[in-house]
Design a protein around this motif. Structure first.
Motif, PDB file in Angstrom:
ATOM      1  N   TYR A  10      -8.413 -16.625   0.813  1.00  0.00           N
ATOM      2  CA  TYR A  10      -7.281 -16.571   1.007  1.00  0.00           C
ATOM      3  C   TYR A  10      -6.159 -15.364   0.743  1.00  0.00           C
ATOM      4  CZ  TYR A  10      -8.568 -21.535   2.441  1.00  0.00           C
ATOM      5  OH  TYR A  10      -9.508 -22.674   2.831  1.00  0.00           O
ATOM      6  N   PRO A  11      -6.262 -14.425   1.757  1.00  0.00           N
ATOM      7  CA  PRO A  11      -5.519 -13.053   1.117  1.00  0.00           C
ATOM      8  C   PRO A  11      -3.915 -14.044   1.460  1.00  0.00           C
ATOM      9  CG  PRO A  11      -7.105 -12.886   2.938  1.00  0.00           C
ATOM     10  CD  PRO A  11      -7.279 -14.143   2.225  1.00  0.00           C
ATOM     11  N   ILE A  12      -3.114 -13.601   0.853  1.00  0.00           N
ATOM     12  CA  ILE A  12      -1.539 -13.919   1.565  1.00  0.00           C
ATOM     13  C   ILE A  12      -0.809 -12.489   1.254  1.00  0.00           C
ATOM     14  CG2 ILE A  12       0.409 -15.179   0.187  1.00  0.00           C
ATOM     15  CD1 ILE A  12      -1.006 -16.410  -1.211  1.00  0.00           C
ATOM     16  N   VAL A  13      -0.503 -12.395   2.955  1.00  0.00           N
ATOM     17  CA  VAL A  13       0.531 -11.080   2.976  1.00  0.00           C
ATOM     18  C   VAL A  13       1.686 -11.123   3.216  1.00  0.00           C
ATOM     19  CG1 VAL A  13       0.234  -9.205   4.782  1.00  0.00           C
ATOM     20  CG2 VAL A  13      -1.396 -10.178   4.218  1.00  0.00           C
ATOM     21  N   SER A  14       2.551 -10.458   3.083  1.00  0.00           N
ATOM     22  CA  SER A  14       4.216 -10.446   2.553  1.00  0.00           C
ATOM     23  C   SER A  14       4.624  -9.287   1.612  1.00  0.00           C
ATOM     24  CB  SER A  14       4.574 -11.811   2.154  1.00  0.00           C
ATOM     25  OG  SER A  14       6.077 -12.040   2.156  1.00  0.00           O
ATOM     26  N   TYR A  15       5.797  -8.632   2.700  1.00  0.00           N
ATOM     27  CA  TYR A  15       5.806  -7.875   2.065  1.00  0.00           C
ATOM     28  C   TYR A  15       7.276  -8.234   0.504  1.00  0.00           C
ATOM     29  CZ  TYR A  15       4.818  -4.094   5.216  1.00  0.00           C
ATOM     30  OH  TYR A  15       4.819  -3.834   6.221  1.00  0.00           O
ATOM     31  N   GLU A  16       7.427  -9.958   0.307  1.00  0.00           N
ATOM     32  CA  GLU A  16       8.532  -9.976  -0.239  1.00  0.00           C
ATOM     33  C   GLU A  16       7.258 -10.238  -1.970  1.00  0.00           C
ATOM     34  OE1 GLU A  16      11.164 -10.954  -0.539  1.00  0.00           O
ATOM     35  OE2 GLU A  16      11.300 -10.563   1.232  1.00  0.00           O
ATOM     36  N   LEU A  17       6.300  -9.697  -1.825  1.00  0.00           N
ATOM     37  CA  LEU A  17       4.937  -9.544  -2.926  1.00  0.00           C
ATOM     38  C   LEU A  17       4.634  -8.168  -3.465  1.00  0.00           C
ATOM     39  CD1 LEU A  17       2.471 -11.580  -1.236  1.00  0.00           C
ATOM     40  CD2 LEU A  17       3.955 -12.745  -3.275  1.00  0.00           C
ATOM     41  N   THR A  18       5.775  -7.352  -2.277  1.00  0.00           N
ATOM     42  CA  THR A  18       5.667  -6.008  -3.164  1.00  0.00           C
ATOM     43  C   THR A  18       6.490  -4.978  -4.364  1.00  0.00           C
ATOM     44  OG1 THR A  18       4.530  -5.313  -0.462  1.00  0.00           O
ATOM     45  CG2 THR A  18       5.731  -3.687  -2.395  1.00  0.00           C
ATOM     46  N   PHE A 103      -2.755   1.041   2.355  1.00  0.00           N
ATOM     47  CA  PHE A 103      -2.991   0.180   2.833  1.00  0.00           C
ATOM     48  C   PHE A 103      -1.431  -0.760   3.107  1.00  0.00           C
ATOM     49  CE2 PHE A 103      -3.982  -2.235  -1.336  1.00  0.00           C
ATOM     50  CZ  PHE A 103      -3.582  -3.141  -0.709  1.00  0.00           C
ATOM     51  N   ASN A 104       0.108  -1.139   2.360  1.00  0.00           N
ATOM     52  CA  ASN A 104       1.136  -1.739   2.332  1.00  0.00           C
ATOM     53  C   ASN A 104       1.412  -0.918   3.546  1.00  0.00           C
ATOM     54  OD1 ASN A 104       0.775  -3.240   0.360  1.00  0.00           O
ATOM     55  ND2 ASN A 104       2.436  -2.171  -1.313  1.00  0.00           N
ATOM     56  N   ASN A 105       1.381   0.327   4.180  1.00  0.00           N
ATOM     57  CA  ASN A 105       1.538   0.472   5.711  1.00  0.00           C
ATOM     58  C   ASN A 105       1.250   0.336   6.803  1.00  0.00           C
ATOM     59  OD1 ASN A 105       4.468   2.102   5.044  1.00  0.00           O
ATOM     60  ND2 ASN A 105       3.377   3.119   3.335  1.00  0.00           N
ATOM     61  N   ALA A 106      -0.226   0.130   6.021  1.00  0.00           N
ATOM     62  CA  ALA A 106      -1.331   0.381   7.369  1.00  0.00           C
ATOM     63  C   ALA A 106      -2.429  -0.234   7.823  1.00  0.00           C
ATOM     64  CB  ALA A 106      -2.372   1.825   7.780  1.00  0.00           C
ATOM     65  N   TRP A 107      -2.086  -1.740   6.433  1.00  0.00           N
ATOM     66  CA  TRP A 107      -3.259  -2.086   5.903  1.00  0.00           C
ATOM     67  C   TRP A 107      -4.706  -2.146   6.192  1.00  0.00           C
ATOM     68  CZ3 TRP A 107      -0.616  -5.993   4.559  1.00  0.00           C
ATOM     69  CH2 TRP A 107       0.996  -6.061   5.245  1.00  0.00           C
ATOM     70  N   LEU A 108      -5.362  -3.675   5.856  1.00  0.00           N
ATOM     71  CA  LEU A 108      -6.813  -2.903   5.468  1.00  0.00           C
ATOM     72  C   LEU A 108      -7.966  -2.818   7.260  1.00  0.00           C
ATOM     73  CD1 LEU A 108      -6.568  -3.590   2.084  1.00  0.00           C
ATOM     74  CD2 LEU A 108      -6.866  -1.752   2.830  1.00  0.00           C
ATOM     75  N   GLY A 109      -9.289  -2.911   6.915  1.00  0.00           N
ATOM     76  CA  GLY A 109     -10.446  -3.669   7.988  1.00  0.00           C
ATOM     77  C   GLY A 109     -11.373  -4.888   7.345  1.00  0.00           C
TER      78      GLY A 109
END
Length: 239
Positions: A10-18, A103-109
């Motif tokens: 499970y990928p967890i996506v959040s700018y709080e993790l940056t 990829f933090n700006n444009a994400w992945l695929g």
């Protein structure tokens, strides 16, 4: 987060993790084993390629992705074969960071969507899986984006296929496998789990940023081509 019992990552996506600060020091990587250098370097390359062609247009991500890709091609083989070369280590660390910013700006695929599943279920190292999927995903996506040739030109090519073949060449030069079958997955085990992993890949968060919208059958066809180590073709259905 990997659930080993369910075979799902499970990928967890959040700018709080940056992180607010990153220390990019090549000497930190000096003792990294060759196979880890190879896998992480190919992962960084995948970050650059996927961020560049994602369905989010971002000038900053594009520049970082192109620059990171060029650095990986110039330095990864040296870092793998001559691990004490701190300059190559530093360059690879820089490229990894550039790919991360991209990829933090444009994400992945879907390379990452596909890799997440085989990593969780079969334990295939993430960068290794990415490098198996990336050339065939380029071939699949090439009908939906015209951005691959710009990446190919960075490393002396012209077309999306040139880029795919260059990545296959780099993968071989850093001693990485070219098919999922080579990891030791039996055909029986593969066929049993194909619908499950393809379904999970379809709903992976990264799929939403891919330049081409895939169907479940598309993902299964890419999976099967990569399991066998074949070149993906729109007109060939593998089972």
């Amino acid at each position: 987060i990997t659930d080993r019992e369910k075979g799902v990552k499970y990928p967890i996506v959040s700018y709080e993790l940056t992180p607010d600060v990153a220390i990019i020091d090549g000497e930190i990587c000096a003792s990294m084993p060759a196979h880890v250098t190879s896998n992480t370097g190919l992962d960084a390359l995948t970050h650059c390629v996927e961020a560049y062609v994602s369905n989010i247009d971002d000038n900053f991500a594009d520049v970082l992705a192109k620059g990171g890709l060029e650095i990986v091609f110039d330095n990864l083989e040296e870092a793998v074969k001559n691990p004490s070369n701190i300059a190559a280590r530093q360059n690879m660390h820089d490229a990894s960071f550039m790919g991360g910013l991209a990829f933090n700006n444009a994400w992945l695929g879907i390379v990452h969507s596909l890799s997440h599943q085989v990593g969780a279920l079969y334990g295939i190292p993430h960068g290794c899986a990415n490098a198996i999927f990336l050339p065939n995903v380029i071939r699949y996506n090439a009908t939906a984006t015209n951005k691959y040739p710009a990446l190919a030109k960075v490393i002396g090519g012209e077309t999306a296929e040139d880029l795919a073949q260059s990545i296959e060449g780099l993968r071989k030069s850093v001693n990485n496998i070219s098919s999922l079958k080579e990891f030791g997955i039996s055909k029986e085990d593969w066929d049993k789990n194909l619908d499950y992993i393809a379904g999970n890949a379809l709903i992976d968060p990264c799929t939403g940023f891919n330049p081409r919208v895939p169907s479940l059958e598309d993902l299964k066809n890419i999976y099967n081509a990569c399991y066998l180590g074949f070149v993906y073709s729109e007109n060939e259905v593998l089972s």
